[in-house]
Design an enzyme around this catalytic site. Sequence first.
Site, PDB file in Angstrom:
ATOM      1  N   ASN A 143       0.800  -1.226   0.000  1.00 13.52           N
ATOM      2  CA  ASN A 143       0.000   0.000   0.000  1.00 13.52           C
ATOM      3  C   ASN A 143       0.831   1.273   0.000  1.00 13.52           C
ATOM      4  O   ASN A 143       0.370   2.319  -0.460  1.00 13.52           O
ATOM      5  CB  ASN A 143      -0.916  -0.024   1.237  1.00 13.52           C
ATOM      6  CG  ASN A 143      -1.481   1.332   1.544  1.00 13.52           C
ATOM      7  OD1 ASN A 143      -2.433   1.787   0.916  1.00 13.52           O
ATOM      8  ND2 ASN A 143      -0.875   2.037   2.510  1.00 13.52           N
ATOM      9  N   ASN A 190      -2.647  10.446 -15.664  1.00 13.97           N
ATOM     10  CA  ASN A 190      -3.276  11.653 -15.126  1.00 13.97           C
ATOM     11  C   ASN A 190      -2.362  12.843 -15.384  1.00 13.97           C
ATOM     12  O   ASN A 190      -1.231  12.869 -14.893  1.00 13.97           O
ATOM     13  CB  ASN A 190      -3.520  11.470 -13.609  1.00 13.97           C
ATOM     14  CG  ASN A 190      -4.449  12.531 -13.059  1.00 13.97           C
ATOM     15  OD1 ASN A 190      -5.209  13.143 -13.812  1.00 13.97           O
ATOM     16  ND2 ASN A 190      -4.398  12.747 -11.774  1.00 13.97           N
ATOM     17  N   TYR A 205       3.979   9.547 -10.902  1.00 15.80           N
ATOM     18  CA  TYR A 205       3.021   8.750 -10.104  1.00 15.80           C
ATOM     19  C   TYR A 205       2.233   7.804 -11.010  1.00 15.80           C
ATOM     20  O   TYR A 205       2.052   6.623 -10.699  1.00 15.80           O
ATOM     21  CB  TYR A 205       2.089   9.701  -9.364  1.00 15.80           C
ATOM     22  CG  TYR A 205       1.122   9.047  -8.411  1.00 15.80           C
ATOM     23  CD1 TYR A 205       1.561   8.454  -7.235  1.00 15.80           C
ATOM     24  CD2 TYR A 205      -0.246   9.053  -8.670  1.00 15.80           C
ATOM     25  CE1 TYR A 205       0.663   7.865  -6.350  1.00 15.80           C
ATOM     26  CE2 TYR A 205      -1.146   8.470  -7.789  1.00 15.80           C
ATOM     27  CZ  TYR A 205      -0.695   7.880  -6.632  1.00 15.80           C
ATOM     28  OH  TYR A 205      -1.584   7.310  -5.758  1.00 15.80           O
ATOM     29  N   SER A 206       1.785   8.336 -12.155  1.00 20.79           N
ATOM     30  CA  SER A 206       1.022   7.504 -13.096  1.00 20.79           C
ATOM     31  C   SER A 206       1.868   6.349 -13.619  1.00 20.79           C
ATOM     32  O   SER A 206       1.395   5.207 -13.729  1.00 20.79           O
ATOM     33  CB  SER A 206       0.526   8.350 -14.277  1.00 20.79           C
ATOM     34  OG  SER A 206      -0.350   9.359 -13.842  1.00 20.79           O
ATOM     35  N   ALA A 207       3.144   6.650 -13.931  1.00 19.66           N
ATOM     36  CA  ALA A 207       4.036   5.595 -14.436  1.00 19.66           C
ATOM     37  C   ALA A 207       4.252   4.518 -13.378  1.00 19.66           C
ATOM     38  O   ALA A 207       4.245   3.322 -13.675  1.00 19.66           O
ATOM     39  CB  ALA A 207       5.374   6.199 -14.853  1.00 19.66           C
ATOM     40  N   LYS A 217       2.245   3.696 -10.896  1.00 19.10           N
ATOM     41  CA  LYS A 217       1.027   2.913 -10.675  1.00 19.10           C
ATOM     42  C   LYS A 217       0.734   1.997 -11.873  1.00 19.10           C
ATOM     43  O   LYS A 217       0.234   0.881 -11.697  1.00 19.10           O
ATOM     44  CB  LYS A 217      -0.154   3.838 -10.394  1.00 19.10           C
ATOM     45  CG  LYS A 217      -0.037   4.573  -9.053  1.00 19.10           C
ATOM     46  CD  LYS A 217       0.083   3.621  -7.873  1.00 19.10           C
ATOM     47  CE  LYS A 217       0.024   4.310  -6.534  1.00 19.10           C
ATOM     48  NZ  LYS A 217       0.173   3.384  -5.386  1.00 19.10           N
ATOM     49  N   VAL A 270      -7.323  -5.950 -11.848  1.00 21.23           N
ATOM     50  CA  VAL A 270      -7.298  -4.679 -11.126  1.00 21.23           C
ATOM     51  C   VAL A 270      -8.739  -4.278 -10.828  1.00 21.23           C
ATOM     52  O   VAL A 270      -9.549  -4.095 -11.739  1.00 21.23           O
ATOM     53  CB  VAL A 270      -6.610  -3.581 -11.966  1.00 21.23           C
ATOM     54  CG1 VAL A 270      -6.624  -2.252 -11.197  1.00 21.23           C
ATOM     55  CG2 VAL A 270      -5.193  -3.975 -12.326  1.00 21.23           C
TER      56      VAL A 270
END
Lengths: 74, 249
Positions: free
Chosen positions: B85, B152, B158-160, B162, B240
């Site tokens: 997480n 986003n 962050y997008s990469a 995730k 997912v």
Amino acid sequence: MDIMSLLSTTLGIPQEQLSESLSMEQVDIWDSLTHMDLIAAIENEYRIELTADDIVAMTDVGSILRILKQRGIN
Amino acid sequence: MDVSGKQVLITGAAQGLGKSIAIQLNALGAKVTALDINESALEDLNSTYPDMNVISCDLTNIDSVNQQLNILHSAQGAFDILINNAGLIHNEPLINLLSKTEKKHSIENWNKVLDVNLNSVFYVTRICTEAMLLNRKKSVIINISSISSSGNPGQGAYSAAKAGIEALTRTWAKELGPMGIRIAAVAPGFIETDATHASMSEGILKQWINNIPLKHLGTMKNVSDAVLHIIENNYITGTVLEINGGLVL
């Protein structure tokens, strides 16, 4: 399914080419991932659970036959 | 899988979503170990939930991860459930023409975001999975992704990270499925957390809420319920689960 048929199907090798000395190093398709598939196929077919030590040791046909024989599977 | 009595490891469990998941699983009888870098938040968590095992660990430091997980595995064996997480939301465009100094995305920030959000997942999962396999545990691994995985604007790093987590989820599910280990991800949309409010102005957040078909933020329980669903449904792997109120970026 007998063990030789299962090995033949999973590894894609004709049964007549399977020998006890045949090992992972001699079969291109028998890599670590295929080994997991092979273990899962054996466990599902014979309804057993192999130990991690068994899995590590079963890298040739002879070892597979020996370990399964210890479990009463011929 | 019934969570009662199961050994659960949750990263980034001292605050926010991780804490919510830890509390819910703890209430259901799971034996929760909480990993986090925030020692004071861990102490707060432990003071309220003394039956939780709390461990301070910098998940971006491979030596620290190895050391702590080896100690844990020696003490209690392999985990039944791993929940990756820990994460860090970061907003920065590839190019900011309005910046009076550096206009390009910071290399330092890129590496930091990838370290916290993606590399940490790899560091923790490789060790935990080895122990699961050696102990032949039919375990579950759940990775927390994000709606940003689809891309986003303003969140490239962050997008990469995730999107990388989702790729790992599908890859590892294929690799480990034959051994009975399930891996899935939960991708929350905009959730009512401190991190969500800290990452944008209230005006921008209101615009996002207006774009959500259900017209409200999700709750942390919505996410922890999704985690529980994956744990309990033994036929879920490699997928997912999107918890986003219908929002598509």
